[in-house]
Structures are given as C-alpha cells and as structure tokens.
Design an enzyme around this catalytic site. Sequence first.
Site, PDB file in Angstrom:
ATOM      1  N   GLU A   1       4.902  -1.992   4.175  1.00 47.04           N
ATOM      2  CA  GLU A   1       4.577  -1.017   5.218  1.00 47.04           C
ATOM      3  C   GLU A   1       5.468  -1.081   6.455  1.00 47.04           C
ATOM      4  O   GLU A   1       4.992  -1.360   7.568  1.00 47.04           O
ATOM      5  CB  GLU A   1       3.110  -1.165   5.637  1.00 47.04           C
ATOM      6  CG  GLU A   1       2.136  -0.986   4.499  1.00 47.04           C
ATOM      7  CD  GLU A   1       0.685  -0.923   4.964  1.00 47.04           C
ATOM      8  OE1 GLU A   1       0.414  -1.267   6.127  1.00 47.04           O
ATOM      9  OE2 GLU A   1      -0.172  -0.528   4.169  1.00 47.04           O
TER      10      GLU A   1
ATOM     11  N   HIS B   1       5.527  -9.511   4.520  1.00 49.85           N
ATOM     12  CA  HIS B   1       4.270  -8.878   4.892  1.00 49.85           C
ATOM     13  C   HIS B   1       3.944  -9.324   6.319  1.00 49.85           C
ATOM     14  O   HIS B   1       2.998 -10.051   6.562  1.00 49.85           O
ATOM     15  CB  HIS B   1       3.157  -9.230   3.896  1.00 49.85           C
ATOM     16  CG  HIS B   1       1.997  -8.265   3.902  1.00 49.85           C
ATOM     17  ND1 HIS B   1       1.506  -7.665   2.760  1.00 49.85           N
ATOM     18  CD2 HIS B   1       1.227  -7.807   4.904  1.00 49.85           C
ATOM     19  CE1 HIS B   1       0.479  -6.889   3.062  1.00 49.85           C
ATOM     20  NE2 HIS B   1       0.285  -6.959   4.367  1.00 49.85           N
TER      21      HIS B   1
ATOM     22  N   GLU C   1      -1.959  -1.175  -2.685  1.00 50.06           N
ATOM     23  CA  GLU C   1      -3.143  -1.484  -1.871  1.00 50.06           C
ATOM     24  C   GLU C   1      -4.022  -0.255  -1.820  1.00 50.06           C
ATOM     25  O   GLU C   1      -3.532   0.857  -1.634  1.00 50.06           O
ATOM     26  CB  GLU C   1      -2.778  -1.823  -0.412  1.00 50.06           C
ATOM     27  CG  GLU C   1      -2.149  -3.150  -0.189  1.00 50.06           C
ATOM     28  CD  GLU C   1      -1.896  -3.447   1.295  1.00 50.06           C
ATOM     29  OE1 GLU C   1      -2.578  -2.853   2.167  1.00 50.06           O
ATOM     30  OE2 GLU C   1      -1.010  -4.253   1.570  1.00 50.06           O
TER      31      GLU C   1
ATOM     32  N   ASN D   1       0.701   2.033  -0.674  1.00 56.66           N
ATOM     33  CA  ASN D   1      -0.600   1.658  -0.115  1.00 56.66           C
ATOM     34  C   ASN D   1      -1.254   2.921   0.409  1.00 56.66           C
ATOM     35  O   ASN D   1      -0.649   3.662   1.188  1.00 56.66           O
ATOM     36  CB  ASN D   1      -0.435   0.674   1.046  1.00 56.66           C
ATOM     37  CG  ASN D   1       0.182  -0.644   0.602  1.00 56.66           C
ATOM     38  OD1 ASN D   1       0.335  -0.896  -0.588  1.00 56.66           O
ATOM     39  ND2 ASN D   1       0.523  -1.486   1.557  1.00 56.66           N
TER      40      ASN D   1
ATOM     41  N   TYR E   1      -4.879   4.474   2.165  1.00 63.30           N
ATOM     42  CA  TYR E   1      -6.233   4.305   2.723  1.00 63.30           C
ATOM     43  C   TYR E   1      -6.885   5.643   3.066  1.00 63.30           C
ATOM     44  O   TYR E   1      -8.065   5.834   2.801  1.00 63.30           O
ATOM     45  CB  TYR E   1      -6.177   3.379   3.949  1.00 63.30           C
ATOM     46  CG  TYR E   1      -5.861   1.957   3.522  1.00 63.30           C
ATOM     47  CD1 TYR E   1      -6.870   1.111   3.084  1.00 63.30           C
ATOM     48  CD2 TYR E   1      -4.553   1.488   3.464  1.00 63.30           C
ATOM     49  CE1 TYR E   1      -6.593  -0.169   2.630  1.00 63.30           C
ATOM     50  CE2 TYR E   1      -4.264   0.205   3.014  1.00 63.30           C
ATOM     51  CZ  TYR E   1      -5.292  -0.618   2.596  1.00 63.30           C
ATOM     52  OH  TYR E   1      -5.009  -1.876   2.126  1.00 63.30           O
TER      53      TYR E   1
ATOM     54  N   ARG F   1      -0.286  -9.027  -6.563  1.00 65.42           N
ATOM     55  CA  ARG F   1       0.765  -9.001  -5.543  1.00 65.42           C
ATOM     56  C   ARG F   1       0.377  -9.934  -4.402  1.00 65.42           C
ATOM     57  O   ARG F   1      -0.727  -9.842  -3.865  1.00 65.42           O
ATOM     58  CB  ARG F   1       0.981  -7.603  -4.974  1.00 65.42           C
ATOM     59  CG  ARG F   1       2.079  -7.601  -3.895  1.00 65.42           C
ATOM     60  CD  ARG F   1       2.376  -6.219  -3.331  1.00 65.42           C
ATOM     61  NE  ARG F   1       1.318  -5.733  -2.488  1.00 65.42           N
ATOM     62  CZ  ARG F   1       1.440  -5.475  -1.180  1.00 65.42           C
ATOM     63  NH1 ARG F   1       2.585  -5.637  -0.562  1.00 65.42           N
ATOM     64  NH2 ARG F   1       0.415  -5.009  -0.502  1.00 65.42           N
TER      65      ARG F   1
HETATM   66  C1  FCB Z   1      -2.610  -2.513   5.284  1.00 64.50           C
HETATM   67  C2  FCB Z   1      -1.949  -3.871   5.279  1.00 64.50           C
HETATM   68  C3  FCB Z   1      -2.834  -4.969   4.769  1.00 64.50           C
HETATM   69  C4  FCB Z   1      -4.258  -4.795   5.247  1.00 64.50           C
HETATM   70  C5  FCB Z   1      -4.754  -3.414   4.955  1.00 64.50           C
HETATM   71  C6  FCB Z   1      -6.187  -3.174   5.352  1.00 64.50           C
HETATM   72  O1  FCB Z   1      -2.015  -1.700   6.234  1.00 64.50           O
HETATM   73  O2  FCB Z   1      -0.801  -3.850   4.489  1.00 64.50           O
HETATM   74  O3  FCB Z   1      -2.281  -6.198   5.144  1.00 64.50           O
HETATM   75  O4  FCB Z   1      -4.337  -5.121   6.584  1.00 64.50           O
HETATM   76  O5  FCB Z   1      -3.956  -2.487   5.620  1.00 64.50           O
END
Ligand code: FCB
Length: 452
Positions: A176, A131, A359, A300, A302, A87
């Site tokens: 996002e 993005h 992500e 995404n 984290y 991507r």
């Molecule tokens: C996400 C973003 C990406 C990168 C990661 C760490 O929020 O989409 O561009 O910055 O975090």
Amino acid sequence: MTTVPLPSAAAKGTRRFPKGFLWGASTSAYQIEGATEEDGRGPDIWDTFTKAGKIQDGTNARVACDHYHRYKEDVAIMKAAGFNAYRFSIAWPRIIPAGTGAVNSKGLDFYDRLVDEILKAGIRPMGCLYHWDLPQPLEDKGGWQGREIVGPFADYARVVTKRLGDRVKDWMMLNEPNVVAIFGYGVGEHAPGLHLGEQGILRALHHQNLAQGSALRAIAAEHKGMTLGTVTNIQPSRPDSDSEKDRAAAIRWDAVWNRVTVDGLLRGAVPDVLAEKMAGMVKPGDMELAKYPIDLLGINYYSRCTMKHEEGHPFDAWWGDPKVDRYTFMGWPVQPDGLYDLLMEFKHLYGNPAVYIAENGAAYEDTVAPDGSVHDVERTRFIREHIEQVHRALTDGANIKGYLAWSLLDNFEWAFGLAKRFGIVRVDYETQKRTPKDSYKMLAEVIRNNAV
Ligand code: FCB
C-alpha cells in the site's frame, strides 16, 4: 444502500473456485511480531511514532501477538484451517538495522525458521518486503521523500531474497504505497507523522514506485522462477454527489489513491490529472524504471472512497457520505460490490493481469461468549460477501488467483493500537491465548469445499 442483494441461503456453497486457488490470510511484521528490541533489531518509524504518544489507545507493538516467539503455534492455526497460502512481511529493521550497511544475521535467522515452518505445513509463503516499518535512520535522511532511498531498498531486497529465495518464490515489494504516502507524509496520521500536503504525498508515491522498480530488477537479476509483484490498496473512487465539483474531486482522488501506483508500475505512466504537479519530481528514465512486467499483483480492498470537493485538504478532496447502512468498527462502509467493480476494472483497463486479494476483512467489537468462543457474526458475513464478489468477478472473466483475509490474528492496528481487532483468530493480549473465531471456521469451510 449500494451493496448487491445477498444470495439466497440455498445457493450457499455452490460457487466453486478454480483448482489451485490460493486461500489464506495476511499479516505484517510490525503488527504481530513484538520483540521490537530483540536479536539486534533496529528502531523504525513506528517505534518512534508510538513513543511520541501518537497511538489512539495508548498501546504499543512491543509485544503485540508475540508472534516472534509463538510463530509455530500460529502456523499450526493456519494449517488447521487448510490454508495453502500465507502472506507475511519481513521487518527491514531486523535485517539491516540501520537501513543501510551491516546485515543482522539473527534477523534473517528468524525468517528462516518461520519459512521452514510454513513450508512444513504445506503452505505457500508469500513474502512482502515492506509493510511500513522503515528503519528510523533512513527516515532521518528523508525517508520516502528523497530518491536516496531507492538504492538501500534494492540492497535490502537482494539480502532478503539471497537468504530466503531458495524456499520463498513469491515476492511482493511494497504494501500500500498510497497509504504510506497519504497518511504518513501527507496528513500525518501514520508514521512518520508528517504534514507535507500534496507534494509530500506525490514525492512519497513516486519514490516508492522507483524503489519498487529497482528492487524488482535486483531480484530478477539474481533469481529465476520467482513470482514477482507488489501489493496495492485499491478503492474505487466515486463522487459524493452529481455536482461537477464532486465528480472532479473523485477523479483527482482516484488518480492519487489508485493510479499513481498502478499506472506507474503497469504502464510506466503518470496520471494526466497529476502530470503538472509531478513534473518537478519525475526525472528522465524514472517511468521506465517504475514500469515492470510483474507476475502477480496483490490487491487490498476494504471499501470504496466516496469523495467530495472540500478545500483545505490535499487535492481539495475529502471523504463524503457513502450512504450505506452498514459500517465496520473502523467506521468504514461495507461495500462488497466495490470489490467486483475494481476487479472488473483491472480486467478492462490493464489487460486482465493476474491478481489476488492480498487483504480484505473488517474490525468489529468482538465479545467472548461465556464458553470462550467468539461468534463474530458481522465479520463472518463481511468476509463471505466479499468472497462471493470475487467469485462473481471470476465468473465474468477476471484473472484472480486467490483470496487472503486480513488478518490471521487480532493485531496492532497502527495508529488505532490494539483496540481495533481484525483477526479471524482472537488474541487475548494478557495471556496470548489464540481463539479461532466463527469467521475462521467459515473460511476453513470455504477452503475445504473450494466453494462459497
Ligand atoms: C491495511 C493495511 C494493514 C491493516 C489493514 C486494516 O491498510 O495494509 O496493515 O492495517 O489495512
């Protein structure tokens, strides 16, 4: 400690993924391309933000990974790891430098070359239209605060897919929208750096929902057989404590962070707890436009959001203490089981739509060994543990199509600049030398075995 117990070493490599599972990584144009003043590209909000001195380490993205000139080498690195998907994002200011009007054919030419290279490597290109690199002239007219942006975004989507749609079949509209709205327009930590509070956040979310709905329809009207979708950042929101106030804050934050986007798109609905605050901006027909039967949703992930009631912040909610024993170099808690939670939530709340991890990854302070190699033990463990959670959710019936790591390369991490490294491949910014890290080798092995 909220993470699940680690699987035993004996179990390594025994969890198999379905045939055709997508494996690879994600990047974004602004973070890797450089060449910000080349071939007719126009200025965007991150150029302006950077020039205003807002990047923590004082760096900028004018060269970044120089991917604009080194894309062949980067595609070769993906091929060597066995990626079957990648991507990347298209830079709006390269294609329509003023945001509306004249199309810059040199900008399209670059993505033409890139796409051909990706296809030649046997990799499925997944294009993301937005993005975060909004052309500055559009921000000057109000950016995501106004609904005037909806038409230009759909036009841009049309231009890009007209040129690339014969070869790129996967199109993601936005990346996002929640982060854009909260950090860009709410609390000012991202470009365009505005502090507009709750209403600014909700307006930016709502107008992205509308722009997305328009662009999806614009593409579908002109192309058949596309896989259409978008990419959202989902962080399960949990209360910092059992108090009623913290629980209410977590529910409000869940609505803002996760639900406005996803409920808008998948249900054509505004979350109940926000209905009153959004009443003034939602016009008749808006939610019908926001709703669209997408083919594939990028997620995404984290970490979770651990929220507490704290006045003075939008929605009286702010980050609390997640009570974990591991954090990344971003200060983000390591919570692999949060990925399992959200994937199962999608199954139960939204009728098990097709999703993929668009992500997932971590910044750590890498060191280069005397022989030049990078043994990124923490990142390797992070990625492996998250892939294991994806497998766990698959086993429990979630409809997951792939896993893309963030990110292929160390890159320009927005307001943090070049100092925060997320790559599975190291970039030496002095020499532009690429060095695959241990995490890259681990991912390549997972791909080879289609198992973790
Ligand atoms: C996400 C973003 C990406 C990168 C990661 C760490 O929020 O989409 O561009 O910055 O975090």
